[in-house]
Write a protein that holds these residues in place. Structure first.
Motif, mmCIF file in Angstrom:
data_model
loop_
_atom_site.group_PDB
_atom_site.id
_atom_site.type_symbol
_atom_site.label_atom_id
_atom_site.label_comp_id
_atom_site.label_asym_id
_atom_site.label_seq_id
_atom_site.Cartn_x
_atom_site.Cartn_y
_atom_site.Cartn_z
ATOM 1 N N GLY A 74 0.211 2.259 8.307
ATOM 2 C CA GLY A 74 0.918 1.072 7.842
ATOM 3 C C GLY A 74 1.282 1.074 6.379
ATOM 4 O O GLY A 74 1.649 0.029 5.829
ATOM 5 N N ALA A 75 1.197 2.244 5.715
ATOM 6 C CA ALA A 75 1.564 2.306 4.296
ATOM 7 C C ALA A 75 3.005 1.875 4.099
ATOM 8 O O ALA A 75 3.869 2.103 4.945
ATOM 9 C CB ALA A 75 1.364 3.719 3.757
ATOM 10 N N ASP A 76 3.247 1.236 2.956
ATOM 11 C CA ASP A 76 4.590 0.756 2.621
ATOM 12 C C ASP A 76 5.457 1.826 1.999
ATOM 13 O O ASP A 76 6.666 1.634 1.837
ATOM 14 C CB ASP A 76 4.495 -0.431 1.657
ATOM 15 N N GLY A 77 4.851 2.942 1.639
ATOM 16 C CA GLY A 77 5.649 3.998 1.047
ATOM 17 C C GLY A 77 4.829 5.241 0.782
ATOM 18 O O GLY A 77 3.599 5.198 0.719
ATOM 19 N N VAL A 78 5.532 6.363 0.635
ATOM 20 C CA VAL A 78 4.887 7.642 0.347
ATOM 21 C C VAL A 78 5.483 8.245 -0.918
ATOM 22 O O VAL A 78 6.689 8.154 -1.174
ATOM 23 C CB VAL A 78 5.048 8.643 1.516
ATOM 24 N N ILE A 79 4.612 8.842 -1.713
ATOM 25 C CA ILE A 79 4.991 9.648 -2.860
ATOM 26 C C ILE A 79 4.681 11.084 -2.462
ATOM 27 O O ILE A 79 3.533 11.399 -2.103
ATOM 28 C CB ILE A 79 4.194 9.233 -4.113
ATOM 29 N N ILE A 80 5.690 11.939 -2.493
ATOM 30 C CA ILE A 80 5.543 13.284 -1.936
ATOM 31 C C ILE A 80 5.488 14.319 -3.059
ATOM 32 O O ILE A 80 6.453 14.486 -3.808
ATOM 33 C CB ILE A 80 6.712 13.613 -0.999
ATOM 34 N N ALA B 88 0.852 -1.193 0.000
ATOM 35 C CA ALA B 88 0.000 0.000 0.000
ATOM 36 C C ALA B 88 0.884 1.239 0.000
ATOM 37 O O ALA B 88 1.687 1.443 0.913
ATOM 38 C CB ALA B 88 -0.907 0.013 1.218
ATOM 39 N N PHE B 89 0.746 2.037 -1.063
ATOM 40 C CA PHE B 89 1.484 3.282 -1.179
ATOM 41 C C PHE B 89 0.484 4.438 -1.218
ATOM 42 O O PHE B 89 -0.704 4.231 -1.503
ATOM 43 C CB PHE B 89 2.322 3.297 -2.460
ATOM 44 N N ALA B 90 0.957 5.632 -0.945
ATOM 45 C CA ALA B 90 0.068 6.789 -1.000
ATOM 46 C C ALA B 90 0.813 8.010 -1.505
ATOM 47 O O ALA B 90 1.922 8.298 -1.037
ATOM 48 C CB ALA B 90 -0.504 7.083 0.389
ATOM 49 N N ILE C 273 2.470 13.026 5.665
ATOM 50 C CA ILE C 273 3.342 11.853 5.530
ATOM 51 C C ILE C 273 3.154 10.920 6.716
ATOM 52 O O ILE C 273 3.023 9.696 6.557
ATOM 53 C CB ILE C 273 4.813 12.312 5.412
ATOM 54 N N GLN C 274 3.086 11.497 7.901
ATOM 55 C CA GLN C 274 2.963 10.710 9.123
ATOM 56 C C GLN C 274 1.665 9.918 9.170
ATOM 57 O O GLN C 274 1.653 8.755 9.588
ATOM 58 C CB GLN C 274 3.032 11.666 10.318
ATOM 59 N N HIS C 275 0.561 10.515 8.740
ATOM 60 C CA HIS C 275 -0.734 9.850 8.828
ATOM 61 C C HIS C 275 -0.748 8.504 8.102
ATOM 62 O O HIS C 275 -1.168 7.492 8.664
ATOM 63 C CB HIS C 275 -1.831 10.755 8.265
ATOM 64 N N VAL C 276 -0.306 8.487 6.847
ATOM 65 C CA VAL C 276 -0.392 7.239 6.086
ATOM 66 C C VAL C 276 0.616 6.208 6.583
ATOM 67 O O VAL C 276 0.362 5.001 6.540
ATOM 68 C CB VAL C 276 -0.235 7.473 4.567
ATOM 69 N N LEU C 277 1.759 6.668 7.079
ATOM 70 C CA LEU C 277 2.739 5.726 7.611
ATOM 71 C C LEU C 277 2.253 5.124 8.924
ATOM 72 O O LEU C 277 2.481 3.938 9.194
ATOM 73 C CB LEU C 277 4.095 6.404 7.776
#
Length: 252
Positions: free
Chosen positions: A84-90, A65-67, A77-81
């Motif tokens: 349990g997200a596996d990664g963030v696209i910023i 799960a990425f966001a 960034i903190q919310h999705v991590l």
């Protein structure tokens, strides 16, 4: 995701790009062999709770799960991590120094400056031994290259230890470069600049992939993160084919 110097050795991760809290789409992604999902929190229709549910569903389904976070902030960034997200696209990264600040929020100290939230990432208990290092390795951080500054600094961005790769935003980059939505050879050159920098750094690079032309270019350039179509486009294409077939076969 594989990290290799040569494009031929690099393995792509395929995710379904989601613009809404579409739980059947997550199930279909698993059934059809996708590697994961990517939530578009910047332009999609989500709230904090619906994003949390889809990340949980993906995890329970064995999907990554990425966001793409809604904004380039610590909290987004903190919310999705924390979910349990596996990664963030910023999105909206201005340059290498901005990328350094933002990417630090995706990694725990001493590598970065991620805030400690516990919860799902700790399995609702006490943190296991070595949890910071394990979480830093699990979570992928992809600043977007969609501004002129980020493109100019792409090599420096990829050198950051908190950055695992970059994600190309070709439409915003086209506008930022003053091309007013007219795509051509200059955009192709910008894409190659990003791809070459990522391959040279041995890190991932990704983009949205909608057409076979995109796929062919991606293969040549060593793409490692492909966000394939999106739920709205997939539905639109299926509905377009169905009404065309009905008018051709059944008539009016």
């Amino acid at each position: 995701m594989a990290k290799a110097a040569g494009a031929a050795a690099r393995k792509a991760t395929y995710t379904l790009w989601l613009s809404s809290a579409n739980t059947p789409a997550v199930e279909l992604a698993r059934l059809l062999g996708y590697d994961g999902i990517t939530l578009d929190l910047e332009h999609g229709v989500f709230n904090r709770e619906s994003a949390d549910r889809l990340i949980l569903l993906a995890r329970q389904s064995g999907l990554k799960a990425f966001a793409r976070v809604a904004a380039p902030t610590r909290i987004d960034i903190q919310h999705v991590l924390d979910s349990g997200a596996d990664g963030v696209i910023i999105p909206h990264v201005e340059n290498a120094e901005h990328a350094r600040e933002l990417a630090s929020y995706a990694k725990y100290p001493p590598s970065g400056d991620r805030s400690v939230g516990g919860g799902r990432t700790w399995k609702y208990g006490t943190p296991p031994k070595g949890w910071t290092g394990a979480e830093n390795r699990r979570v992928r951080c992809y600043p977007m290259v969609e501004t002129s500054g980020a493109l100019a600094d792409v090599e420096a961005i990829l050198k950051l230890k908190t950055v695992d790769g970059v994600f190309l935003g070709p439409f915003d980059l086209n506008m930022a470069r003053g091309r007013k939505g007219a795509f051509g050879k200059d955009d192709v050159a910008d894409r190659k600049t990003v791809a070459d920098a990522a391959v040279a750094a041995g890190k991932d690079w990704g983009m949205n992939v909608y057409s076979q032309d995109d796929m062919k270019a991606s293969r040549q350039l060593g793409l490692t993160f492909a966000a394939l179509t999106d739920d709205i486009t997939a539905m639109s294409e299926a509905l377009t084919r169905t009404i065309a077939d009905a008018r051709r076969i059944i008539g009016r």
